[in-house]
Design a protein around this motif. Structure first.
Motif, PDB file in Angstrom:
ATOM      1  N   ALA A  41      38.556  39.460  29.202  1.00  0.00           N
ATOM      2  CA  ALA A  41      37.904  38.845  30.486  1.00  0.00           C
ATOM      3  C   ALA A  41      38.255  39.520  31.840  1.00  0.00           C
ATOM      4  CB  ALA A  41      38.457  37.333  30.400  1.00  0.00           C
ATOM      5  N   GLN A  42      39.446  40.099  31.868  1.00  0.00           N
ATOM      6  CA  GLN A  42      39.997  40.597  32.978  1.00  0.00           C
ATOM      7  C   GLN A  42      40.200  41.910  33.071  1.00  0.00           C
ATOM      8  OE1 GLN A  42      44.272  40.431  34.992  1.00  0.00           O
ATOM      9  NE2 GLN A  42      43.677  38.590  33.934  1.00  0.00           N
ATOM     10  N   ALA A  43      39.263  42.603  33.800  1.00  0.00           N
ATOM     11  CA  ALA A  43      39.757  44.193  33.867  1.00  0.00           C
ATOM     12  C   ALA A  43      38.954  44.893  35.050  1.00  0.00           C
ATOM     13  CB  ALA A  43      39.284  44.894  32.825  1.00  0.00           C
ATOM     14  N   HIS A  44      39.167  46.113  35.265  1.00  0.00           N
ATOM     15  CA  HIS A  44      38.426  46.658  36.502  1.00  0.00           C
ATOM     16  C   HIS A  44      37.047  46.498  36.677  1.00  0.00           C
ATOM     17  CE1 HIS A  44      39.425  49.791  39.693  1.00  0.00           C
ATOM     18  NE2 HIS A  44      38.317  50.233  39.444  1.00  0.00           N
ATOM     19  N   TYR A  45      36.365  46.603  35.697  1.00  0.00           N
ATOM     20  CA  TYR A  45      34.927  46.733  35.490  1.00  0.00           C
ATOM     21  C   TYR A  45      34.254  45.441  35.177  1.00  0.00           C
ATOM     22  CZ  TYR A  45      35.358  51.678  36.413  1.00  0.00           C
ATOM     23  OH  TYR A  45      35.823  52.767  37.024  1.00  0.00           O
ATOM     24  N   GLY A  46      34.940  44.536  35.235  1.00  0.00           N
ATOM     25  CA  GLY A  46      34.560  43.118  34.718  1.00  0.00           C
ATOM     26  C   GLY A  46      34.529  42.861  33.380  1.00  0.00           C
ATOM     27  N   PRO A  47      34.214  41.464  32.905  1.00  0.00           N
ATOM     28  CA  PRO A  47      34.519  41.235  31.364  1.00  0.00           C
ATOM     29  C   PRO A  47      33.510  41.961  30.430  1.00  0.00           C
ATOM     30  CG  PRO A  47      33.855  39.247  32.885  1.00  0.00           C
ATOM     31  CD  PRO A  47      33.801  40.392  33.645  1.00  0.00           C
ATOM     32  N   ARG A  48      33.866  42.088  29.256  1.00  0.00           N
ATOM     33  CA  ARG A  48      33.363  42.925  28.291  1.00  0.00           C
ATOM     34  C   ARG A  48      33.309  42.088  27.037  1.00  0.00           C
ATOM     35  NH1 ARG A  48      30.310  46.703  30.801  1.00  0.00           N
ATOM     36  NH2 ARG A  48      31.133  46.545  32.873  1.00  0.00           N
ATOM     37  N   ARG A  77      26.823  45.326  33.176  1.00  0.00           N
ATOM     38  CA  ARG A  77      27.972  45.214  34.114  1.00  0.00           C
ATOM     39  C   ARG A  77      27.825  43.806  34.642  1.00  0.00           C
ATOM     40  NH1 ARG A  77      30.483  48.991  38.635  1.00  0.00           N
ATOM     41  NH2 ARG A  77      32.014  47.712  39.367  1.00  0.00           N
ATOM     42  N   PHE A  78      29.077  43.160  34.592  1.00  0.00           N
ATOM     43  CA  PHE A  78      29.049  41.680  34.966  1.00  0.00           C
ATOM     44  C   PHE A  78      30.013  41.619  36.226  1.00  0.00           C
ATOM     45  CE2 PHE A  78      27.299  40.269  31.039  1.00  0.00           C
ATOM     46  CZ  PHE A  78      26.861  38.911  31.321  1.00  0.00           C
TER      47      PHE A  78
END
Lengths: 411, 375
Positions: A305-312, A380-381
């Motif tokens: 949920a939490q990272a550099h480029y948003g949730p995946r 991308r979110f």
């Protein structure tokens, strides 16, 4: 109210009075629980009413313990708040004997407050700062657990209840979690801060994915099967006769159109090649329809949920026959991740920067004979948004109209 | 239990292997481990699991306060109930509630009654609200935009009949409430996910931001400090000031308010009146229907008005109402949106459109579906 007013953090009776509203209403209230403890509730009240966090992150440490201890201090510097994350057994089955020990720790060494079902999987116990050292010893020697699972290390693993409490479990999730958590090659990373960012591992027994592994773990294990679900035609006919199951509904609700119903012969057919393992039919007609016999474990990587480029969501890697087979792959990927990812980048960020080849090559090397997945591409979110004043006004107006619709004139 | 330990502090480097799962399982579960063949629902809060040996156990799900914050006092009540009527074991659920495990329906019903007496409702299985999961927010966290537990309380107070089963839903409903864009309530793949965010670019605290910056601008030549490096859109610029110290600037045209800088540095300020929550709808991790997916950002911003949060409750109510009106039996929100179309769903919710909620519909293939080569 200006920002400089907020910074002074003036506690007031008004905030506490406003907080009393949260004690009303039918659902059990956290404020009522907090008031039974030594938690500094005035600061919470101030935060809620000012929409401003009452805490700064604090630095607090117990020598030689590098994970699982978190500390905050209030903005005015008068109050501190320390809490421990403690590991719980796989599946989070907690005996009352164990809970009594937790109660003892929370009372003697803490402020009488705990987070019973923490979101990482741990039980969180608030601790008095001056007793933190002894609390560690007690947690280890009396409770029989350990603190840990915060910072740039392995977070608490999580498994669904699996075969202990569920009919759908396709492999032993609890044993799998224990195997990985206590394996020396994995366990050596506990209580250290060696990774670029956190790593999470979660185990779900079937495609229902009750552990949320698809969306929140860097290494994901999900039970699945190959081919069609198993159908007990005799039992199904019984269930149809007694009105529990409607065969037309079974056909309609299958997302891949793999199910057909032969009305003359009173038989259900499921095309195994088309079956998406959506479990809709199993949910409706269990136990007449069950997961197939050729059971596998799907290994996926990279959701968060939490990272550099948003949730995946997770990328698929390979189908395993046994949960133990993933160990060399996991160690290899941890190695790649530790060596290549910039600080505070999750595994998925590395995949996005360097391409999925990084993972697929590791899988080719460490899982040579296993069937591989065709990973989906991701959108991308972004979760936050910077709004213009006009937009803010438009959404406020709309929300107000809904409040009027639901609460009427009583405001 | 009063034991004292006076170990050598350096002993503390010896971590402990977390306990094995089997240590705390009751005998009846050990006997029937992996042998469950059928289940029956007795109302919304009790499930009976039947083993192939004919034995059966009953689990009772009971709701806890938001963020599962309980005092030791309450914990002792739970222990008492589990000792008297249960199998001396409880389970902490993923949705921050508690499950009691017992061996007869009478005892299960007794547990429901007693916990109800203490003010803790039973329910949350089948076609109902399973849980509202909340992060800790202002209780213990320093990065937060809005307070998740009190929003959760406001939502639960309204949605409680959906948890206990007095009101029916078309299918299962999971709600997650996070106080900021870190989404510590667990996942963006929930039916309804309420995420607090700042709605604005952060302003560096003029006095204290220096604690997050190198003292001399010389350092910038060698390495980018975390506070600028974590920004995914390069909106944070560090520069050398005339006196040799480091200056910081945030470009609010570029900023996406993701909060990554706030994660590594506490000393950013914001205007509390611009803080709001975004509401994401239609995600799930389960492979049912159209499969796992992340939720759509249908509502980018709703104002936050503590302690009642009427705006947020009203928006979530509207979304649930639209779902109830359109859903066929057994459909989760994501599947309903798939069938009637995102455009139509948003039209019925009536939310104003802007650049922030221009959701793109895509066909997704996630989770175990990536292993099926059917196309």
């Amino acid at each position: 109210m200006t920002i400089s007013d907020i910074k002074e953090q003036k506690l007031s009776e008004d905030d506490m009075k406003a907080l009393e509203k949260l004690e009303k209403g039918p659902w059990p209230s956290h404020v009522t629980e907090l008031k039974k403890t030594k938690y500094p509730i005035e600061y919470y009240a101030w935060g809620v009413m000012h929409k401003y966090s009452p805490w700064y992150s604090g630095s607090f440490r117990v020598r030689y313990v590098f994970s699982g201890i978190l500390a905050r201090r209030s903005r005015d510097g008068k109050v501190s708040e320390v809490h421990f994350r403690t590991y719980s057994p796989a599946g989070r089955f907690l005996s009352t004997a164990y809970l009594k020990k937790i109660a003892y720790v929370a009372e003697q060494y803490g402020i009488g407050l705990l987070e019973f079902a923490g979101n990482t999987g741990s039980i969180v116990i608030n601790i008095q700062p001056d007793k933190a050292d002894q609390a560690i010893d007690i947690i280890r020697n009396v409770m029989g657990s350990d603190v840990g699972g915060s910072g740039d290390t392995f977070r608490e693993f999580y498994a669904c209840p699996g075969p202990a409490l569920c009919e759908f479990a396709l492999y032993d999730t609890l044993a799998a979690m224990d195997f990985y958590r206590s394996h020396p090659e994995i366990y050596k990373f506990f209580n250290t801060q060696l990774f670029p960012y956190k790593i999470k591992v979660k185990f779900s027994g079937c495609p229902f994915d009750c552990a949320g592994a698809n969306a929140r773990s860097d290494f994901t294990f999900i039970g699945t099967w190959v081919g069609a679900p198993e159908v007990d035609q005799e039992k199904l006919r019984e269930m149809i006769k007694s009105g529990k199951v409607d065969p037309k509904e079974l056909v309609k609700r299958c997302p891949s159109g793999a199910i057909s119903w032969d009305d003359d012969r009173q038989q259900l057919k499921i095309d195994g090649d088309k079956c998406l393992k959506a479990m809709n039919c199993i949910k409706m007609a269990f136990p007449a329809i069950k997961p197939g016999k050729n059971r596998k474990i799907a290994l996926l990587v990279g959701s968060h949920a939490q990272a550099h480029y948003g949730p995946r969501l997770s990328w698929g890697v390979a189908l395993l026959d046994d949960y133990k087979e993933a160990l060399p792959f996991i160690l290899k990927v941890i190695d790649i991740y530790s060596n290549n990812a910039p600080r505070r980048h999750r595994l998925a960020d590395l995949i996005l920067r360097r391409g999925f080849r990084l993972i697929s090559e590791a899988a080719k090397e460490t899982l040579p004979d296993k069937p591989k997945a065709t990973p989906s591409s991701h959108l991308r979110f972004t979760t936050g948004a910077v709004l213009s004043d006009d937009e803010r006004v438009a959404y406020t107006e709309w929300a107000k109209s809904l409040v009027k619709e639901y609460y009427g004139g009583e405001q | 239990m009063a034991e004292t330990f006076v170990p050598d502090p350096s002993e503390r480097i010896n971590k402990r292997i977390p306990m094995p799962y089997a240590a705390q399982l009751p005998d009846i579960i050990k006997r029937n481990y992996g042998k469950w063949v059928d289940r029956k629902f007795h109302g919304n809060g009790i499930i009976e699991h039947i083993s192939e040996s004919g034995e059966s156990i009953f689990t009772v799900k009971v709701g806890l306060p938001p963020n599962s914050r309980i005092s030791v006092d309450t914990l002792k009540k739970i222990i008492d109930v589990a000792d008297t009527y249960g199998l001396k074991v409880v389970r902490a659920t993923r949705g921050m509630n508690v499950e009691f495990i017992t061996d007869s329906l009478d005892k299960a019903k007794k547990i429901v009654d007693i916990m109800k007496g203490y003010g803790f409702p039973a329910g949350g299985w089948g076609n109902s609200l399973w849980h509202i999961t909340s992060c800790t927010a202002y209780l213990t966290c320093s990065t937060f935009a809005v307070d998740a537990p009190s929003i959760t309380k406001a939502l639960y107070d309204y949605f409680m009949p959906y948890f206990t089963g007095e009101e029916k839903l078309p299918s299962k409903l999971d709600i997650f409430v996070s106080g900021c864009t870190n989404i510590c309530a667990g996942t963006l793949a929930g039916d309804i996910v309420v995420v607090g965010h700042w709605g604005q670019a952060p302003t560096p605290d003029p006095e204290k931001i220096k604690f997050c910056l190198p003292t001399s601008a010389e350092a910038l030549k060698k390495v980018t400090p975390d506070v600028a490096a974590v920004c995914p859109v390069n909106a944070i610029k560090l520069y050398a000031k005339e006196d040799g110290s480091v200056g910081i600037e945030v470009d609010d045209k570029r900023c996406i308010a993701c909060g990554r800088c706030k994660n590594v540095c506490d000393y950013f300020d914001w205007d509390p009146d611009k803080v709001g929550v975004a509401v994401f709808v239609g995600g799930k991790t389960s492979n049912t229907g159209s499969g796992p997916r992340l939720a759509y950002r249908i509502v980018p911003w709703v104002p936050v008005n503590p302690p009642e949060y009427r705006e947020i409750v009203a928006v979530v109510r509207k979304i649930v109402d639209v779902w109830k009106k359109n859903a066929e039996s057994g459909e989760r929100i994501g599947d309903t949106i798939d069938r009637i179309g995102l455009e139509e769903f948003m039209r019925q919710v009536g939310v104003p459109k802007s650049r922030h909620n221009a959701c793109i519909e895509v066909s997704w293939n996630f989770g175990v579906r990536q292993f099926i080569k059917y196309v």
